[in-house]
Scaffold this motif. Structure first.
Motif, short mmCIF file in Angstrom:
data_model
loop_
_atom_site.label_atom_id
_atom_site.label_comp_id
_atom_site.label_asym_id
_atom_site.label_seq_id
_atom_site.Cartn_x
_atom_site.Cartn_y
_atom_site.Cartn_z
N LEU A 1 70.52 -29.98 38.88
CA LEU A 1 69.37 -29.12 39.14
C LEU A 1 68.29 -29.32 38.08
CD1 LEU A 1 68.56 -26.92 41.21
CD2 LEU A 1 69.34 -25.23 39.53
N LYS A 2 67.02 -29.46 38.54
CA LYS A 2 65.90 -29.67 37.62
C LYS A 2 64.88 -28.53 37.68
CE LYS A 2 66.21 -34.72 37.64
NZ LYS A 2 65.49 -35.99 37.90
N SER A 3 64.78 -27.86 38.82
CA SER A 3 63.81 -26.78 38.97
C SER A 3 64.46 -25.65 39.74
CB SER A 3 62.56 -27.28 39.69
OG SER A 3 61.66 -26.23 39.94
N CYS A 4 64.28 -24.41 39.25
CA CYS A 4 64.90 -23.26 39.90
C CYS A 4 63.96 -22.06 39.85
CB CYS A 4 66.22 -22.91 39.21
SG CYS A 4 67.08 -21.48 39.94
N GLN A 5 63.76 -21.44 40.99
CA GLN A 5 63.03 -20.18 41.07
C GLN A 5 63.98 -19.16 41.68
OE1 GLN A 5 59.29 -20.25 43.15
NE2 GLN A 5 59.01 -18.06 43.04
N TRP A 6 64.25 -18.08 40.93
CA TRP A 6 65.27 -17.13 41.36
C TRP A 6 64.75 -15.71 41.15
CZ3 TRP A 6 70.97 -17.05 39.13
CH2 TRP A 6 71.77 -16.30 39.98
N THR A 7 64.53 -15.00 42.23
CA THR A 7 64.16 -13.59 42.19
C THR A 7 65.40 -12.79 42.54
OG1 THR A 7 61.89 -14.09 42.87
CG2 THR A 7 62.62 -11.82 43.09
N VAL A 8 65.94 -12.08 41.55
CA VAL A 8 67.22 -11.40 41.70
C VAL A 8 66.98 -9.94 42.03
CG1 VAL A 8 69.44 -10.96 40.59
CG2 VAL A 8 68.13 -12.98 39.96
N SER A 9 67.77 -9.40 42.96
CA SER A 9 67.65 -7.99 43.31
C SER A 9 68.13 -7.13 42.16
CB SER A 9 68.46 -7.69 44.57
OG SER A 9 69.84 -7.72 44.29
N ASN A 10 67.88 -5.80 42.26
CA ASN A 10 68.23 -4.90 41.16
C ASN A 10 69.68 -4.44 41.22
OD1 ASN A 10 68.04 -3.32 43.41
ND2 ASN A 10 66.73 -1.76 42.49
N ALA A 11 70.48 -5.01 42.12
CA ALA A 11 71.86 -4.54 42.28
C ALA A 11 72.87 -5.49 41.64
CB ALA A 11 72.18 -4.38 43.77
N VAL A 12 72.46 -6.25 40.65
CA VAL A 12 73.36 -7.23 40.04
C VAL A 12 73.91 -6.70 38.73
CG1 VAL A 12 72.16 -9.16 41.11
CG2 VAL A 12 71.50 -8.44 38.82
#
Length: 447
Positions: free
Chosen positions: A222-233
């Motif tokens: 993996l070279k590029s990552c966009q991750w929007t994580v929910s508030n339930a983690v």
């Protein structure tokens, strides 16, 4: 048009972004109709207007079902390399409570629908994007991901939006290099399966993926990552030794583990995290931080000396209770910054800390060359004093780009511009305006 060389006609048709336009061209001439079958892409999206007409008692009998149109397109093309099918953005706002829609006319991740056409086009397919109608897909768990993996052995890019996905019977896809899952539902074990079956991913985008509690990304290439994580983690883990760019947006994860030693560009946005485990990034040069408490976040991160380009922002316009910090602290953490960008509320935090007349910045910030900042100007003299302090302590500063809020009266804006340019004419000043929900605009007469 019929006299044009076939190669030119095909090139014209291939530049049409919408397959609906391509269908219109087919009736314009025999040449178009014949050569259109050599176009190698399908891009068809259901508009809100079509959806509304298909539901109206007055017009629905005259509307050809969207799925039928799409299947006809796939049957008419000789070779298909790219498919994009979905609903237009206005349909994303349709509420299930408003519609109570149990139909499946726009349930596009339905495996029965996909199985009707995918086997015909899968051999040469390189890119596949499907954007479902959430009203119809949110309560149906789809096995479309497994279906795609079983047919599309040459697929390089895959995008799935607005769907509840299953990974049962998911097959490895070693050629897939880019995956986007947006507003989808997965479980932790599903994400583990994604790690396992898509080992060659170079680009991964996970936007609003729900259902995760302790998600982990473990991808060696993996070279590029966009991750929007929910508030339930509970925790977020990223293990990617070759990752270069990371955009990570969380709320309040209990633990944050980032093992990405090659990282050069990081955008980290979160309210707070109680437990950080972050390696020192020896290659990190670009950093963008957003938090409710920037001071706490800055104190928690074990890096800073390599940063050249820094952008700071707060996640709230409310500054009450926000820990203050000044330029001296900022450049103690990031001593080698050459370019600094401050959002309106990050600027306000720094300005509030530096306003008192008896406070002086003792650190000479010789490396800083460029500042971009967004100002609201609640206290004109405080803002002006802050700008002058920056000019006095940043001896190599050459560029100042200052955006003033559009609601600030003209006289105040004009006075600020005039006094700054007189104070330090050697700096290249650029002035603009900003406002929430609008595009930034330069002030031509002040450039």
């Amino acid at each position: 048009m019929d006299d044009l060389p076939p190669a030119i006609v095909l090139d014209i048709l291939s530049r049409l972004g919408d397959s609906a336009d391509l269908a219109s061209c087919r009736v314009a001439s025999k040449t178009f109709n014949s050569l259109s079958r050599d176009v190698r892409f399908i891009n068809l999206h259901c508009s809100f207007d079509r959806y509304a007409k298909s539901r109206s008692p007055l017009t629905r009998s005259s509307i050809t079902p969207f799925k039928e149109i799409f299947k006809t397109l796939t049957s008419e093309l000789r070779i298909v390399e790219s498919v994009s099918v979905g609903v237009d953005k206005p349909l994303h706002t349709v509420s299930y409570d408003d519609v109570e829609d149990e139909n499946d006319d726009l349930y596009l991740t339905d495996v029965n629908f996909v199985n009707d056409w995918l086997p015909r086009v899968c051999d040469r397919l390189r890119s596949f994007s499907i954007s479902d109608f959430w009203v119809q897909s949110c309560w149906r768990r789809s096995h479309v991901l497994s279906l795609v993996s079983s047919y599309c052995h040459s697929l390089i890019e895959l995008q799935i939006r607005n769907a509840w996905l299953s990974v049962d019977s998911l097959s490895p896809m070693p050629k897939l290099s880019k995956l986007t899952l947006e507003y989808t539902r997965l479980d932790d074990e599903d994400l583990n399966k994604v790690n396992e079956c898509f080992p060659s991913l170079h680009v991964l985008n996970l936007i609003g993926v729900g259902g995760l509690k302790e998600p982990k990304i473990h991808l060696l290439h993996l070279k590029s990552c966009q991750w929007t994580v929910s508030n339930a983690v509970y925790s977020v883990t990223i293990v990617a030794p070759n990752l270069v760019k990371l955009i990570l947006k969380c709320v309040r994860p209990r633990a944050l583990v980032i093992e990405t030693p090659a990282l050069a560009d990081l955008h980290l946005s979160l309210d707070e995290a109680s437990n950080f485990k972050v390696q020192e990034f020896v290659n990190l040069t670009n950093l963008h931080l957003e938090s409710l408490d920037l001071h706490q976040l800055l104190c928690s991160l074990p890096f800073g000396k390599t940063i050249k380009n820094l952008k700071l922002g707060t996640k709230s316009a409310e500054l009450t209770g926000v820990a203050k910090f000044g330029f001296e602290f900022l450049f103690h953490v990031f001593p080698n910054v050459t370019s600094l960008t401050l959002t309106p509320w990050a600027w306000s935090v720094l300005e509030m800390f530096l306003c008192p007349e008896d406070l002086e910045v003792r650190t000479q910030m010789k490396g800083l060359k460029e500042i971009t900042a967004y100002l609201e100007i609640h206290d004109f003299e405080a803002t002006l004093s802050f700008i002058f302090s920056i000019l006095d302590n940043c001896s190599n500063l050459s560029d100042m780009k200052l955006f003033i809020h559009r609601d600030v009266v003209f006289h105040v804006t004009n006075t600020l511009i005039s006094r700054c340019m007189i104070r330090c004419p050697s700096v290249r000043w650029r002035w603009g305006m900003w406002k929430e929900g609008t595009n930034d605009a330069w002030i031509p007469d002040a450039i």
